[in-house]
Scaffold this active site. Sequence first.
Site, PDB file in Angstrom:
ATOM      1  N   THR A 165      -0.733   8.583   6.421  1.00  7.78           N
ATOM      2  CA  THR A 165      -1.909   7.730   6.236  1.00  7.78           C
ATOM      3  C   THR A 165      -2.330   7.139   7.580  1.00  7.78           C
ATOM      4  OG1 THR A 165      -1.109   7.105   4.053  1.00  7.78           O
ATOM      5  CG2 THR A 165      -2.807   5.688   4.964  1.00  7.78           C
ATOM      6  N   ARG A 193      -3.074  13.313  -7.968  1.00 10.90           N
ATOM      7  CA  ARG A 193      -2.300  12.093  -7.666  1.00 10.90           C
ATOM      8  C   ARG A 193      -3.086  11.218  -6.671  1.00 10.90           C
ATOM      9  NH1 ARG A 193      -0.244   9.739  -2.638  1.00 10.90           N
ATOM     10  NH2 ARG A 193       1.490   8.399  -3.199  1.00 10.90           N
ATOM     11  N   GLY A 195      -2.591   7.801  -4.319  1.00  7.57           N
ATOM     12  CA  GLY A 195      -1.637   6.823  -3.808  1.00  7.57           C
ATOM     13  C   GLY A 195      -2.295   5.455  -3.741  1.00  7.57           C
ATOM     14  N   ASP A 196      -1.754   4.615  -2.884  1.00  5.52           N
ATOM     15  CA  ASP A 196      -2.279   3.248  -2.782  1.00  5.52           C
ATOM     16  C   ASP A 196      -3.523   3.137  -1.910  1.00  5.52           C
ATOM     17  OD1 ASP A 196      -0.829   3.950  -0.502  1.00  5.52           O
ATOM     18  OD2 ASP A 196      -0.180   1.900  -0.109  1.00  5.52           O
ATOM     19  N   THR A 216       1.295   1.570   4.632  1.00  9.24           N
ATOM     20  CA  THR A 216       1.523   3.011   4.689  1.00  9.24           C
ATOM     21  C   THR A 216       2.849   3.293   3.984  1.00  9.24           C
ATOM     22  OG1 THR A 216       2.735   2.873   6.764  1.00  9.24           O
ATOM     23  CG2 THR A 216       0.355   3.197   6.923  1.00  9.24           C
ATOM     24  N   GLY A 217       3.109   4.564   3.734  1.00  8.92           N
ATOM     25  CA  GLY A 217       4.368   4.929   3.084  1.00  8.92           C
ATOM     26  C   GLY A 217       4.146   5.205   1.609  1.00  8.92           C
ATOM     27  N   GLY A 219       3.006   4.993  -1.611  1.00  4.02           N
ATOM     28  CA  GLY A 219       1.969   4.217  -2.282  1.00  4.02           C
ATOM     29  C   GLY A 219       2.339   3.810  -3.696  1.00  4.02           C
TER      30      GLY A 219
HETATM   31  N1  GLY Z   1       0.353   5.478   1.367  1.00  2.59           N
HETATM   32  C1  GLY Z   1      -0.312   6.686   1.117  1.00  2.59           C
HETATM   33  C2  GLY Z   1      -0.025   7.295  -0.158  1.00  2.59           C
HETATM   34  O1  GLY Z   1       0.930   6.939  -0.829  1.00  2.59           O
HETATM   35  O2  GLY Z   1      -0.740   8.188  -0.529  1.00  2.59           O
END
Ligand code: GLY
Length: 328
Positions: A165, A193, A195-196, A216-217, A219
Site C-alpha cells: 500500500t 476482497r 482491504g482497509d 498499512t499492512g 487491512g
Molecule cells: N492495507 C492494505 C490492504 O489490506 O489491502
Amino acid sequence: MIVVTNNEGTPGVPETARLLREGAPALAAIEAGIRKVEIDETIRTVGRGGWPNLLGEVELDAAVMDGTTLRTGAVGALKGFLHPVSVARAVMERLPHVFLVGEGAARFAREIGAEAGDNLIPDSRRVWQAWFEKEVPEASKRNWAEAPLIDLCRHAVDPEVGHDTTVFIALDGKKEIAGAVSTSGWGWKYPGRLGDSPVIGAGMYADTRYGACACTGAGEMTIRAGTSRAVVLYMKMGMSVEAAVREAVEDMRRLKGGLINRVTIHAIDTKGNHKVVAVNGNPQNTYWLWQDGMTAPQSLPAEIIPISPITAKPSPSMIYGAKRREQA
Ligand code: GLY
C-alpha cells in the site's frame, strides 16, 4: 507543514514536499505524489506493477479524504485504470456517494475519462503463471472458471510484508489536513476482497481540527479495530498523537482469532507532530517525513511494537515474490 508517507511513497514524496512548499493544498499535493507511486512499476503493491488476485487480475483500491470538509471518496476492486487515487477523488467531487466498487467504479472511471491501462506487468503475469502451474490442483486447472478458491486463498498473506500500500497524510500551509491511500491490496487475494485502504475510518481518516491517520499492512485488522478513525477520535478526546496511536495499538491487542499479522500506523496532528508505529513490524520498517525547514524528505525507522504472534503463514505469492527479488 508536514507530510508523512510509508516507505512505498519513495517515488512520490519529493513531489508532495515540493508542492506543499510551493503552497499547494494538502489534497492536491498528496494526490500528485501518489500518482507517481501508482505509475512506478517497481512498487509491487500499488497501481501498475501491483500483484494480482488469485485469478491473475490486478484489482486496485484507493481513497482520499479532505479533512476540512470531511468529504471523502473511495474506489474498490477497480480494474483497468492507472490512477485509482484520482478516480477516488472524482467520486468525492462529482458524485453524491463516497464509495464505488468493481464494475460500477470502472464505469465511473470511463465516464470521467480516467487513464485506462493494463496494470498486470509482464513480470507479475510470469510470477502468477508460475504460481498457477505449481499450486493449482489439476482438477481446478481443467475447470478454472468455476474452481474452488477458498483453500488457495487461505494461505495467502500480503506478499510484500511491510511494503504494502502507499499512504500519504499531510498538513498544508493553510493548516488544512488531508489523507490519501492507494493499493493493489493483498496479492493472491480472493477476487473482490477489499482491504482497509478504501474503507474510510479503517485505512485512513483525516480531520483538520485534530489530525490524520493512515495504516498499512493487514487491512483485515484495522477494519476490525476501526484504527484510523479511532486515532483521530483519541486526539479529539485530548490525547497527543503519540498517545492516540498507542491507544489504537492497545485496541489491536484485543483482536482474537482471524488474521493477526503486521500493521503500521502513521499519524500527524495539527501542530505538525507525528508518530509511526509498526505493530508486529520488522526492523526494516521505515517511513518518509518532510516538514517545514527540511531540504528533502527523510527516511526514518518506525517504532516496533509486538502485540501477538503472527497467525498467517507465508503464501505462495510471498514465496514467489521473494524468489523473484532474489533473482533481481
Ligand atoms: N492495507 C492494505 C490492504 O489490506 O489491502
